[in-house]
Write a protein that holds these residues in place. Structure first.
Motif, short mmCIF file in Angstrom:
data_model
loop_
_atom_site.label_atom_id
_atom_site.label_comp_id
_atom_site.label_asym_id
_atom_site.label_seq_id
_atom_site.Cartn_x
_atom_site.Cartn_y
_atom_site.Cartn_z
N LEU A 209 34.98 38.24 31.17
CA LEU A 209 35.97 38.63 32.16
C LEU A 209 37.37 38.57 31.53
O LEU A 209 37.59 37.85 30.55
CB LEU A 209 35.91 37.70 33.37
N PRO A 210 38.31 39.32 32.08
CA PRO A 210 39.69 39.24 31.57
C PRO A 210 40.25 37.83 31.70
O PRO A 210 39.83 37.06 32.58
CB PRO A 210 40.46 40.22 32.46
N GLN A 211 41.19 37.50 30.85
CA GLN A 211 41.87 36.22 30.96
C GLN A 211 42.96 36.27 32.02
O GLN A 211 43.22 35.26 32.69
CB GLN A 211 42.46 35.83 29.61
N ASN A 212 43.59 37.42 32.18
CA ASN A 212 44.69 37.54 33.13
C ASN A 212 44.57 38.75 34.06
O ASN A 212 44.95 38.67 35.22
CB ASN A 212 46.03 37.65 32.38
N ASP A 213 44.05 39.84 33.56
CA ASP A 213 44.07 41.09 34.31
C ASP A 213 43.10 41.11 35.48
O ASP A 213 42.10 40.39 35.51
CB ASP A 213 43.74 42.26 33.37
N TYR A 214 43.37 42.01 36.39
CA TYR A 214 42.48 42.34 37.50
C TYR A 214 41.26 43.08 36.94
O TYR A 214 41.38 43.81 35.96
CB TYR A 214 43.26 43.23 38.47
N PHE A 215 40.10 42.90 37.56
CA PHE A 215 38.92 43.63 37.11
C PHE A 215 38.14 44.18 38.30
O PHE A 215 38.38 43.81 39.46
CB PHE A 215 38.02 42.77 36.21
N LEU A 216 37.21 45.07 38.02
CA LEU A 216 36.46 45.79 39.05
C LEU A 216 35.21 45.04 39.48
O LEU A 216 34.39 44.65 38.66
CB LEU A 216 36.06 47.18 38.52
N THR A 217 35.05 44.90 40.79
CA THR A 217 33.78 44.52 41.40
C THR A 217 33.59 45.36 42.66
O THR A 217 34.54 45.55 43.41
CB THR A 217 33.75 43.04 41.78
N TRP A 218 32.41 45.88 42.86
CA TRP A 218 32.09 46.47 44.16
C TRP A 218 30.70 45.99 44.56
O TRP A 218 29.94 45.46 43.76
CB TRP A 218 32.15 48.01 44.11
N PHE A 219 30.40 46.17 45.84
CA PHE A 219 29.08 45.82 46.36
C PHE A 219 28.28 47.10 46.59
O PHE A 219 28.64 47.92 47.45
CB PHE A 219 29.20 45.01 47.65
N GLN A 220 27.22 47.27 45.80
CA GLN A 220 26.34 48.43 45.98
C GLN A 220 25.77 48.40 47.39
O GLN A 220 25.36 47.35 47.89
CB GLN A 220 25.22 48.41 44.93
N THR A 221 25.73 49.56 48.03
CA THR A 221 25.44 49.64 49.45
C THR A 221 24.17 50.46 49.70
O THR A 221 23.87 51.38 48.95
CB THR A 221 26.65 50.27 50.18
N ALA A 222 23.45 50.09 50.76
CA ALA A 222 22.18 50.75 51.06
C ALA A 222 22.06 51.00 52.56
O ALA A 222 22.69 50.32 53.38
CB ALA A 222 21.01 49.89 50.58
N ALA A 223 21.22 51.99 52.91
CA ALA A 223 21.00 52.34 54.31
C ALA A 223 19.67 53.07 54.45
O ALA A 223 19.11 53.57 53.47
CB ALA A 223 22.15 53.20 54.83
N ILE A 224 19.20 53.13 55.68
CA ILE A 224 17.95 53.84 56.00
C ILE A 224 18.30 55.15 56.69
O ILE A 224 18.90 55.14 57.77
CB ILE A 224 17.05 53.00 56.93
N PRO A 225 17.97 56.29 56.11
CA PRO A 225 18.22 57.57 56.78
C PRO A 225 17.39 57.71 58.06
O PRO A 225 16.25 57.21 58.13
CB PRO A 225 17.80 58.62 55.74
N THR A 226 17.93 58.37 59.05
CA THR A 226 17.19 58.55 60.30
C THR A 226 15.92 59.37 60.07
O THR A 226 14.95 59.24 60.83
CB THR A 226 18.06 59.25 61.36
N GLN A 227 15.89 60.22 59.05
CA GLN A 227 14.71 61.05 58.76
C GLN A 227 13.72 60.37 57.81
O GLN A 227 12.74 61.00 57.41
CB GLN A 227 15.15 62.38 58.16
#
Length: 367
Positions: free
Chosen positions: A259-277
């Motif tokens: 990880l960076p010592q000072n800088d901002y870094f990227l994290t996201w939460f992978q997302t899931a769903a159930i299609p109605t079909q």
């Protein structure tokens, strides 16, 4: 404890006014497994990713946990998977509609939810998912965290780059491998934040340091791991207990995810769903419940999406780091801003060259 209580209260408030939302699942994994087998015993997942084996780490565990379920999946970049799902949804036959869609393109879930194209469903432990990373009506939920940061080969660098300015070191000229930012929204977000913190001039200097550009975020990992290039910040790997040290560990590989010592870094939460079909909704519910279970969350390689489960390798919770999954979600929703910046990056770097990531030959060094 106070933090968890606050998160609990926020979750309660999130549900206020959502009278149409379903109750959270109460069945055990074994009961849901029986339902899936009674339904027909099949499951189809479409997952965002760069390499066809990229989700095998946890999907193989899922298949081993529920061996009688015929579970199949395909991996492709979400920018391809989403329109593929749209086409299947519009087709006269619903056979191609997957049972779960799991994308990086977070704005797609808002689009689908607004059009009632997703099944309202709250898996067990839904209440422990970080607020703002689940639909209050249960139409989509985050399932695991992904962090992009520095991946370095210590055999090729005297001092591993950690922060953005380190990547301008002339000693790294021609030794860096980076993903085209205009070919991947997550990497584009990384470059947006570099521009916001250090200005457009930084991006020009980074490009002038002659990195090798590739499509997808899997190749930078492969290239650094193989010793083809020294470093990248546009890829991910498992959190390592040596993240604050560059001393050699008992592991054979002399690579580190830092990880960076000072800088901002990227994290996201992978997302899931159930299609109605979806044809196999019981199997889809089994999958989502397993993804939020301690079995999966407690063994995930990076930040878990549940606030009551510790991150691996002694890392603190995602909320204690200089990163914000919520900010990435906001970035993804601002499509006009995003697309304008994408064109700027394409103009600066040039058109993305090479095959789509899932069709790439990972045994060949990119040049």
């Amino acid at each position: 404890m106070k933090r968890y209580l606050l998160l609990f209260l926020i979750n309660v408030l999130v549900g206020v006014g959502a009278s149409a939302a379903p109750a959270m699942e109460t069945k055990s994994l074994e009961e849901l497994y029986a339902d899936a087998l009674a339904e027909g015993g099949e499951f189809v997942l479409r997952a965002g990713g760069d390499k066809d084996d990229q989700i095998d780490y946890y999907f193989d565990k899922f298949k081993a946990r529920f061996p009688k379920l015929k579970a199949i999946h395909s991996v492709d970049v979400s920018l391809n998977h989403a329109p593929r799902y749209d086409n299947a949804r519009a087709s006269s036959s619903d056979e191609l509609v997957p049972d779960v869609i799991q994308f990086q393109t977070l704005h797609d879930f808002e689009f689908y939810a607004e059009r009632d194209l997703l099944v309202p469903y709250k898996p067990k432990h839904w209440d422990k998912v970080f607020p703002d990373h689940k639909d209050p009506h249960g139409r989509w939920t985050s399932v695991y965290g992904v962090t992009f940061s520095n991946y370095v080969n210590l055999d090729l660098v005297e001092k591993p780059p950690r922060d953005a300015l380190d990547y301008l070191d002339p000693a790294l000229k021609g030794k860096l491998i980076l993903t085209y930012p205009h070919d991947d929204d997550a990497v584009l977000y990384q470059f947006w934040n570099l521009k916001e913190q250090y200005g457009w001039e930084y991006l020009e200097k980074l490009v002038a340091n002659d990195p090798v550009w590739v499509r997808g975020t899997a190749m930078p990992y492969v290239a650094v791991n193989n010793g083809w290039y020294a470093a990248s910040f546009t890829t991910f790997w498992a959190f390592q207990s040596t993240e604050e040290s560059t001393e050699e560990s008992p592991e054979e590989s002399n690579t580190r995810f830092l990880l960076p010592q000072n800088d901002y870094f990227l994290t996201w939460f992978q997302t899931a769903a159930i299609p109605t079909q979806a044809r196999n909704k019981a199997a889809a519910k089994l999958y989502l419940n397993w993804m939020l279970s301690e079995e999966m969350q407690g063994t995930w390689l990076q930040f878990p999406v549940r606030y009551d489960i510790e991150a691996p390798a002694g890392y603190q919770s995602v909320i204690n780091h200089n990163t914000s999954p919520g900010d990435f979600r906001r970035f993804m929703m601002k499509r006009a801003q995003l697309e304008r910046f994408r064109l700027q990056m394409r103009q600066l770097i040039g058109e993305a060259q090479g095959p789509t990531p899932v069709a790439m030959d990972y045994s060949v060094k990119p040049k």
